[in-house]
Design a protein around this motif. Structure first.
Motif: not given
Length: 167
Positions: A135-141, A129-130, A91-96, A24-27
């Protein structure tokens, strides 16, 4: 409300049919108009609204392939294709999120003899790192997923350790 619930159940059913996991992530900034990240039946072109058109006639095979994959539904991309796109920062925001879910699923299967998509792991954990600050929540996931991995090569362990420090 019932129609909304039915649409939600239909969407989950479609993801199940495609054997796709969701997170459950959102932009956005957390407001009610945030755009859900997961749209597996759509292509990157549809999701980000950018039409790249056809690659130049003298384009490399990598450029031609990336153009082609941007037109495919992201839920239909194979892990090696995701790795290549992520490695090109496409497409990082979608593919990560998809990569994190795949890696988490593989980590959970590892004790039963499953294996890790090393190229996908490498592509995900070696983003700058940028990217992870954005996307800090994604980094945690992703950190949670990679901490579950047990059978990594020395090379993979090193990249995962660097990712853990940098993100």
């Amino acid at each position: 409300m019932e129609l909304l619930l039915k649409e939600h159940k239909d969407a989950i059913g479609e993801l199940d049919r495609l054997n796709v996991f969701c997170i459950p992530l959102a932009i956005g900034d957390g407001g009610s108009d945030d755009v859900p990240i997961w749209r597996s039946q759509y292509s990157l072109e549809q999701l980000d609204g950018e039409r790249w058109g056809n690659p130049p006639a003298d384009a490399t095979s990598l450029v031609r392939t990336v153009h082609e994959w941007r037109r495919r539904p992201i839920g239909a991309l194979e892990p090696d294709e995701l790795a290549r796109l992520i490695g090109q920062d496409v497409g990082l925001s979608w593919l990560l999120p998809l990569a994190a879910n795949i890696l988490r699923g593989e980590a959970l299967k590892q004790p039963a003899g499953g294996f890790i998509e090393g190229d996908l792991l490498y592509a995900a954990v070696t983003r700058s790192p940028e990217v992870w600050r954005a996307y800090p929540e994604l980094a945690r996931e992703l950190k949670n997923a990679v901490t579950l991995l047990t059978d990594l090569s020395t090379y993979e362990k090193r990249e995962v350790e660097v990712f853990g420090i940098a993100s």
